[in-house]
Scaffold this motif. Sequence first.
Motif, PDB file in Angstrom:
ATOM      1  N   LYS A   1       0.752  -1.335  -0.339  1.00 36.60           N
ATOM      2  CA  LYS A   1      -0.281  -0.029  -0.230  1.00 36.60           C
ATOM      3  C   LYS A   1       0.737   1.071   0.044  1.00 36.60           C
ATOM      4  O   LYS A   1       2.232   1.219   0.619  1.00 36.60           O
ATOM      5  CB  LYS A   1      -0.868  -0.182   0.979  1.00 36.60           C
ATOM      6  CG  LYS A   1      -2.107  -0.511   1.091  1.00 36.60           C
ATOM      7  CD  LYS A   1      -2.482  -1.207   2.610  1.00 36.60           C
ATOM      8  CE  LYS A   1      -3.433  -2.475   2.983  1.00 36.60           C
ATOM      9  NZ  LYS A   1      -4.313  -2.236   4.066  1.00 36.60           N
ATOM     10  N   PRO A   2       0.288   2.598  -0.137  1.00 35.75           N
ATOM     11  CA  PRO A   2       0.935   3.593  -0.648  1.00 35.75           C
ATOM     12  C   PRO A   2       1.838   3.674   1.117  1.00 35.75           C
ATOM     13  O   PRO A   2       2.811   4.242   1.419  1.00 35.75           O
ATOM     14  CB  PRO A   2       0.460   4.373  -0.925  1.00 35.75           C
ATOM     15  CG  PRO A   2      -0.717   3.074  -1.929  1.00 35.75           C
ATOM     16  CD  PRO A   2      -0.418   2.396  -1.041  1.00 35.75           C
ATOM     17  N   GLU A   3       0.650   3.989   1.798  1.00 27.74           N
ATOM     18  CA  GLU A   3       1.086   3.947   3.492  1.00 27.74           C
ATOM     19  C   GLU A   3       2.487   2.798   3.631  1.00 27.74           C
ATOM     20  O   GLU A   3       2.975   3.226   4.795  1.00 27.74           O
ATOM     21  CB  GLU A   3       0.229   3.826   4.118  1.00 27.74           C
ATOM     22  CG  GLU A   3      -0.922   2.380   4.551  1.00 27.74           C
ATOM     23  CD  GLU A   3      -1.987   2.541   3.512  1.00 27.74           C
ATOM     24  OE1 GLU A   3      -1.766   3.828   2.440  1.00 27.74           O
ATOM     25  OE2 GLU A   3      -2.856   2.203   3.634  1.00 27.74           O
ATOM     26  N   ASP A   4       2.421   2.014   3.009  1.00 26.54           N
ATOM     27  CA  ASP A   4       3.901   1.416   3.034  1.00 26.54           C
ATOM     28  C   ASP A   4       5.048   1.403   2.899  1.00 26.54           C
ATOM     29  O   ASP A   4       6.439   1.560   2.846  1.00 26.54           O
ATOM     30  CB  ASP A   4       4.109  -0.403   2.385  1.00 26.54           C
ATOM     31  CG  ASP A   4       3.018  -0.653   2.977  1.00 26.54           C
ATOM     32  OD1 ASP A   4       2.303  -1.517   2.423  1.00 26.54           O
ATOM     33  OD2 ASP A   4       2.978  -1.218   4.818  1.00 26.54           O
ATOM     34  N   THR A   5       5.474   2.814   2.294  1.00 31.12           N
ATOM     35  CA  THR A   5       5.418   3.710   2.124  1.00 31.12           C
ATOM     36  C   THR A   5       7.310   4.157   2.949  1.00 31.12           C
ATOM     37  O   THR A   5       6.549   4.640   3.779  1.00 31.12           O
ATOM     38  CB  THR A   5       6.012   4.885   1.099  1.00 31.12           C
ATOM     39  OG1 THR A   5       5.484   4.305  -0.491  1.00 31.12           O
ATOM     40  CG2 THR A   5       7.112   5.988   0.627  1.00 31.12           C
ATOM     41  N   ALA A   6       8.417   3.503   3.158  1.00 33.71           N
ATOM     42  CA  ALA A   6       8.921   4.090   3.943  1.00 33.71           C
ATOM     43  C   ALA A   6      10.710   3.498   3.849  1.00 33.71           C
ATOM     44  O   ALA A   6      10.695   2.292   3.230  1.00 33.71           O
ATOM     45  CB  ALA A   6       8.571   3.026   5.562  1.00 33.71           C
ATOM     46  N   VAL A   7      11.694   4.243   4.445  1.00 37.40           N
ATOM     47  CA  VAL A   7      13.188   3.868   5.047  1.00 37.40           C
ATOM     48  C   VAL A   7      13.106   2.271   5.255  1.00 37.40           C
ATOM     49  O   VAL A   7      12.571   2.429   7.031  1.00 37.40           O
ATOM     50  CB  VAL A   7      14.373   4.117   5.202  1.00 37.40           C
ATOM     51  CG1 VAL A   7      15.426   3.128   4.689  1.00 37.40           C
ATOM     52  CG2 VAL A   7      14.128   5.175   3.836  1.00 37.40           C
ATOM     53  N   TYR A   8      12.862   0.977   5.112  1.00 39.00           N
ATOM     54  CA  TYR A   8      13.418  -0.293   6.161  1.00 39.00           C
ATOM     55  C   TYR A   8      14.302  -0.680   6.728  1.00 39.00           C
ATOM     56  O   TYR A   8      15.736  -0.600   5.834  1.00 39.00           O
ATOM     57  CB  TYR A   8      12.934  -0.975   5.128  1.00 39.00           C
ATOM     58  CG  TYR A   8      10.793  -1.071   5.362  1.00 39.00           C
ATOM     59  CD1 TYR A   8      10.409  -0.122   3.817  1.00 39.00           C
ATOM     60  CD2 TYR A   8      10.332  -2.089   5.390  1.00 39.00           C
ATOM     61  CE1 TYR A   8       8.613  -0.367   4.058  1.00 39.00           C
ATOM     62  CE2 TYR A   8       8.588  -2.227   5.633  1.00 39.00           C
ATOM     63  CZ  TYR A   8       8.110  -1.120   4.780  1.00 39.00           C
ATOM     64  OH  TYR A   8       6.850  -0.856   4.281  1.00 39.00           O
ATOM     65  N   TYR A   9      14.532  -0.369   8.010  1.00 38.11           N
ATOM     66  CA  TYR A   9      15.634  -0.783   8.315  1.00 38.11           C
ATOM     67  C   TYR A   9      15.679  -2.548   8.963  1.00 38.11           C
ATOM     68  O   TYR A   9      14.573  -3.037   9.333  1.00 38.11           O
ATOM     69  CB  TYR A   9      15.766  -0.015   9.698  1.00 38.11           C
ATOM     70  CG  TYR A   9      16.711   1.560   9.159  1.00 38.11           C
ATOM     71  CD1 TYR A   9      15.525   2.237   9.208  1.00 38.11           C
ATOM     72  CD2 TYR A   9      17.666   1.721   8.954  1.00 38.11           C
ATOM     73  CE1 TYR A   9      15.602   3.553   8.900  1.00 38.11           C
ATOM     74  CE2 TYR A   9      17.215   3.363   8.728  1.00 38.11           C
ATOM     75  CZ  TYR A   9      16.715   3.676   8.113  1.00 38.11           C
ATOM     76  OH  TYR A   9      16.841   4.988   7.714  1.00 38.11           O
ATOM     77  N   CYS A  10      17.069  -2.828   9.317  1.00 39.83           N
ATOM     78  CA  CYS A  10      17.008  -4.425  10.282  1.00 39.83           C
ATOM     79  C   CYS A  10      17.767  -3.898  10.863  1.00 39.83           C
ATOM     80  O   CYS A  10      18.933  -3.398  11.154  1.00 39.83           O
ATOM     81  CB  CYS A  10      17.299  -5.730   9.395  1.00 39.83           C
ATOM     82  SG  CYS A  10      18.680  -5.191   8.658  1.00 39.83           S
TER      83      CYS A  10
ATOM     84  N   VAL B   1      11.624   1.642   0.127  1.00 39.75           N
ATOM     85  CA  VAL B   1      10.132   1.197  -0.679  1.00 39.75           C
ATOM     86  C   VAL B   1       9.503   2.555  -0.815  1.00 39.75           C
ATOM     87  O   VAL B   1       9.494   3.303   0.176  1.00 39.75           O
ATOM     88  CB  VAL B   1       9.556   0.097   0.273  1.00 39.75           C
ATOM     89  CG1 VAL B   1       8.724  -0.144   0.086  1.00 39.75           C
ATOM     90  CG2 VAL B   1      11.056  -1.107   0.459  1.00 39.75           C
ATOM     91  N   THR B   2       9.590   2.256  -2.145  1.00 41.58           N
ATOM     92  CA  THR B   2       8.135   3.139  -2.635  1.00 41.58           C
ATOM     93  C   THR B   2       6.935   2.830  -2.917  1.00 41.58           C
ATOM     94  O   THR B   2       7.193   1.803  -4.000  1.00 41.58           O
ATOM     95  CB  THR B   2       8.641   4.250  -3.318  1.00 41.58           C
ATOM     96  OG1 THR B   2       9.615   5.044  -2.677  1.00 41.58           O
ATOM     97  CG2 THR B   2       7.680   5.676  -3.956  1.00 41.58           C
ATOM     98  N   VAL B   3       6.124   2.813  -2.767  1.00 43.71           N
ATOM     99  CA  VAL B   3       4.930   2.175  -3.434  1.00 43.71           C
ATOM    100  C   VAL B   3       4.066   3.599  -4.301  1.00 43.71           C
ATOM    101  O   VAL B   3       3.161   4.306  -3.155  1.00 43.71           O
ATOM    102  CB  VAL B   3       3.748   1.364  -2.311  1.00 43.71           C
ATOM    103  CG1 VAL B   3       2.744   0.867  -2.623  1.00 43.71           C
ATOM    104  CG2 VAL B   3       5.270   0.753  -1.341  1.00 43.71           C
ATOM    105  N   SER B   4       3.506   3.155  -4.727  1.00 42.58           N
ATOM    106  CA  SER B   4       2.621   4.113  -5.670  1.00 42.58           C
ATOM    107  C   SER B   4       1.216   3.967  -6.131  1.00 42.58           C
ATOM    108  O   SER B   4       0.936   3.174  -6.313  1.00 42.58           O
ATOM    109  CB  SER B   4       3.750   4.649  -7.036  1.00 42.58           C
ATOM    110  OG  SER B   4       3.475   3.801  -7.814  1.00 42.58           O
ATOM    111  N   SER B   5       0.492   4.866  -5.784  1.00 39.30           N
ATOM    112  CA  SER B   5      -1.369   4.709  -6.018  1.00 39.30           C
ATOM    113  C   SER B   5      -1.438   4.638  -7.553  1.00 39.30           C
ATOM    114  O   SER B   5      -0.835   4.990  -8.169  1.00 39.30           O
ATOM    115  CB  SER B   5      -1.570   5.755  -4.833  1.00 39.30           C
ATOM    116  OG  SER B   5      -1.303   6.836  -5.226  1.00 39.30           O
TER     117      SER B   5
END
Length: 126
Positions: free
Chosen positions: A86-95, A122-126
């Motif tokens: 989803k677009p709201e998953d757009t973020a920098v993901y860290y482990c 991670v960038t999720v476009s609508s």
Amino acid sequence: VQLQASGGGLVQAGGCLRLSCAASGRTFSSYDVAWFRQAPGKEREFVARISGSGGRTNYADSVKGRFTISKDSAQRTVYLQMNSLKPEDTAVYYCGRTPRGNSDTYYYRRELYDFWGQGTLVTVSS
């Protein structure tokens, strides 16, 4: 153990990505590993966690049923399979990692994890 996150990119809503967190040095068998994410202007938030044994996983409510955390049999890579993005998953993901067993109760607390990888966008476009 050093952490190297990878696999981010641009994807349309509804698509999928698989992130990887690779260990150099010791294996992940001695550590619990979690994925957190940070969107612009927001705090870093918990996404998913896997225990050192691999037998226990935990997820944020926002990703349950869509994301799956796992590790390979060699205990050198932790994956985050992300489906139905989803677009709201757009973020920098860290482990991040913490000594095995240290996150059994408060796995969602960022301060438990004492070492982090560099992050993958991670960038999720609508």
